[in-house]
Design a protein around this motif. Structure first.
Motif, PDB file in Angstrom:
ATOM      1  N   ALA A  24      -2.324   9.410   5.209  1.00 31.57           N
ATOM      2  CA  ALA A  24      -1.777  10.557   4.314  1.00 31.57           C
ATOM      3  C   ALA A  24      -2.408  11.680   4.691  1.00 31.57           C
ATOM      4  CB  ALA A  24      -2.098  10.308   2.859  1.00 31.57           C
TER       5      ALA A  24
ATOM      6  N   ALA B  71       0.734   4.343  -2.849  1.00 32.85           N
ATOM      7  CA  ALA B  71       0.716   5.813  -2.430  1.00 32.85           C
ATOM      8  C   ALA B  71       1.634   6.448  -2.906  1.00 32.85           C
ATOM      9  CB  ALA B  71       0.131   5.726  -0.988  1.00 32.85           C
TER      10      ALA B  71
ATOM     11  N   ALA C 139      -5.514   5.740   4.033  1.00 35.07           N
ATOM     12  CA  ALA C 139      -5.459   5.143   2.527  1.00 35.07           C
ATOM     13  C   ALA C 139      -5.352   3.761   2.167  1.00 35.07           C
ATOM     14  CB  ALA C 139      -4.316   5.932   1.901  1.00 35.07           C
TER      15      ALA C 139
ATOM     16  N   VAL D 117       3.249   8.690   2.900  1.00 35.09           N
ATOM     17  CA  VAL D 117       2.302   8.077   3.975  1.00 35.09           C
ATOM     18  C   VAL D 117       2.911   7.685   5.173  1.00 35.09           C
ATOM     19  CG1 VAL D 117       0.532   7.516   2.263  1.00 35.09           C
ATOM     20  CG2 VAL D 117       2.229   5.840   2.792  1.00 35.09           C
TER      21      VAL D 117
ATOM     22  N   MET E 159      -8.913   6.228  -2.510  1.00 34.31           N
ATOM     23  CA  MET E 159      -7.660   6.577  -2.650  1.00 34.31           C
ATOM     24  C   MET E 159      -7.805   7.750  -3.922  1.00 34.31           C
ATOM     25  SD  MET E 159      -4.817   5.615  -1.786  1.00 34.31           S
ATOM     26  CE  MET E 159      -3.559   4.308  -1.717  1.00 34.31           C
TER      27      MET E 159
ATOM     28  N   TYR F  47       0.647  -1.209   0.043  1.00 29.97           N
ATOM     29  CA  TYR F  47      -0.107  -0.081  -0.063  1.00 29.97           C
ATOM     30  C   TYR F  47       0.967   1.349  -0.176  1.00 29.97           C
ATOM     31  CZ  TYR F  47      -4.224  -2.555   0.909  1.00 29.97           C
ATOM     32  OH  TYR F  47      -5.250  -3.684   1.153  1.00 29.97           O
TER      33      TYR F  47
END
Length: 504
Positions: free
Chosen positions: A242, A212, A252, A220, A291, A208
RNA sequence: CGGGCGGUAGCUUAGCCCGGCAAAGCGCCUGGUUUGGGACCAGGAGACCGCGAGUUCGAAUCUCGCCCGCCCGACCA
């Protein structure tokens, strides 16, 4: 004329600085990313928004496939009997689940007003003896199904993922951020040991982070949720958090370790190497179309979106400029070999709409297209193209030769600058309050992240939430610098360091 | 789910108090002139006034119910 107007700020877009919420809604609708549908709390994702989702999907899907995960699909409807088995989970989700209690055999042509009477219900044909829940998440259907496929430690691990929609009956909705129905992926894995499941949770969280930061250019913070904020039914929950450009936090992505909680409820047992029956260890993890809302709020400005190149549906917008049929032909002939060379290397669009160049500039600017190419008679004569950067707004001339390489490099550079800008913004709005009063003052005046020592007691956390409207986001895995050993709020011994923030 | 506000052409809104021919700007279509930062002129199309009941000779306007959205509070990817 103000500075902003000179830069071509859209005429009907609310300025971000004046009203962030309004700006957000305006941008999403004006860029044709999404819209309301007429069904309460449910949105239409339009092609420009869906294209972003497809690119995000591909990025994450590739990552999890690399580590052996497989996609599958489970039903939209969950029998009531399955749904209610894990007590904590049910309690957490019950307020927002929708139920199906009637189906056929008679076509419903008028609203069933008589159904409000419970006794009559039972007598009327079509009322389901076993009502169905529309999935708010799929643990409670995947568990009972997977139980059948897991008998031995040789059947483990099972690494599943599904891309689907889920339904949560939300009262306050906002495009992409909170809608009653949303698109996401939900991963569900089954393991022979607690430790292996724990490694899975962290690996996915790292995936993830990668999506991101490296695809969406959104920095993040990875960390663990507190008891109050964890997923209903989880042993623990981890998340990436975030910061948006209004200083609020956005969760997120989340990755949960269930220990044996769900396998106990759904009797997911296997024979281990010692031929003893043991409950499986399970995880789940999810990332949603939210997202996309994060992408909008992390990078946008007064002129609209600023798209991170790697998930930008259009990375380069090409605007041909001409006066008459002659110059039009000249420009098109100049363009033909260039676009042939770009094909497959950058996502570009030649804007041949019957409109004036200025209008096209504005069109692509609000959509956040990273680079805009202007190609007119003057450029053709000089054997060059004019490129305009959406972030810096700088105009530069590029030679036609080697254009694809040059644009590819510029897009990479754009990603880096966008990430850095978001990171700088987060740093500027991150605080380390030393006292309760300092914490209070921060949220009286504004927003941002506050790193502080915390006792990790539920009562304390709820009190902070009630008084400041601020919640804990997570307990970062990586804590730099020294923090006091007393809880910033109650003064009891601190157990952890958390990030406080208002959040979406 | 409570409190406040709103829904009139594709969009933004005026009209609503004080009932009486549905209006403007933007957008759209056609023609012309234009085209390196949101063009101009002329003509044109487009509305069951959110839905349903009621009051009235007559309702966009008044009353009630419902639906949808926005803002503020309790719950959440």
């Amino acid at each position: 004329m103000s500075e902003l107007e000179e830069q071509g700020v859209p005429k009907h877009l609310t300025k971000m600085s004046e009203n962030f919420d309004r700006w957000y809604t305006d941008v999403i609708r004006m860029t044709e990313m999404a819209d309301w549908s007429g069904v309460r709390g449910m949105m239409v994702v339009r092609p420009y928004g869906y294209a972003m989702w497809e690119l995000i999907q591909r990025a994450f899907d590739d990552l999890i496939k690399e580590s052996g995960h497989e996609n599958a699909y489970f039903p939209l409807m969950i029998p009531h009997e399955y749904f209610v088995k894990e007590a904590e989970h049910v309690e957490g989700f019950a307020p927002e689940v929708a139920w199906v209690q009637y189906a056929g055999p008679k076509p419903v042509l008028t609203p069933p007003t008589t159904w409000t009477d419970a006794e009559k219900r039972q007598q009327e044909e079509g009322w389901l003896a076993q009502p169905l829940v529309i999935r708010p998440t799929s643990e409670t259907i995947i568990g009972p199904v997977m139980k059948r496929y897991i008998q031995s430690h040789r059947d483990l691990p099972q690494l599943l993922n599904q891309w689907c929609n889920v339904l949560r009956w939300e009262m306050r909705t906002r495009l992409f951020l909170r809608t009653a129905e949303f698109l996401w992926q939900e991963g569900h894995t089954f393991h022979a040991t607690h430790q292996e499941a724990g490694e899975e949770v962290l690996q996915i969280l790292e995936n993830y982070r990668e999506v991101a930061e490296e695809w969406l250019a959104i920095p993040v913070v990875k960390g663990r949720k507190t008891e109050v904020e964890k997923f209903a039914g989880a042993e623990y929950t981890t998340s990436i958090e975030a910061m948006m450009r209004d200083g609020l936090a956005l969760q997120a992505g989340t990755s949960h370790h269930f220990g044996q909680n769900f396998s106990r409820a759904y009797e997911i047992e296997f024979s281990n190497r010692e031929n003893q029956r043991e409950l499986a260890y399970t995880t789940s993890w999810g990332m949603s179309t939210r997202m996309i809302g994060g992408l909008v709020m992390a990078h946008g400005d007064d002129s609209g979106l600023v798209m991170p190149p790697r998930v930008a549906p259009v990375q380069v917008a090409i605007v041909p400029i001409f006066r008459d049929d002659d110059s039009r032909r000249t420009v098109e002939e100049f363009l033909a070999p260039l676009t042939a060379d770009l094909k497959g290397r950058v996502r570009f669009k030649v804007d041949r709409r019957d409109d004036r160049p200025g209008a096209k500039f504005a069109h692509w600017e609000i959509r956040g297209v990273p680079l805009r190419l202007e190609v007119g008679p003057r450029d053709v004569e000089a054997g060059q193209v004019t490129v305009v950067d959406r972030l810096s707004r700088e105009k530069t001339a590029l030679p036609a030769a080697g254009l694809a390489e040059r644009l590819t490099a510029m897009l990479e550079d754009f990603h880096g600058r966008l990430y850095q800008r978001a990171l700088d913004f987060r740093e500027q709005h991150t605080y380390r309050p030393k006292s309760k009063q300092e914490l209070i003052d921060i949220y009286k005046q504004g927003n941002g992240f506050s790193w502080a020592p915390f006792c990790d007691r539920t009562e304390c956390e709820l009190e902070i939430k009630a008084e400041l409207g601020v919640t804990t986001r997570n307990q970062p895995f990586k804590v730099e610098g020294e923090f006091g050993d007393r809880c910033i709020w109650c003064g009891d011994p601190a157990k952890t360091v958390v990030i406080f923030a208002r959040s979406y």
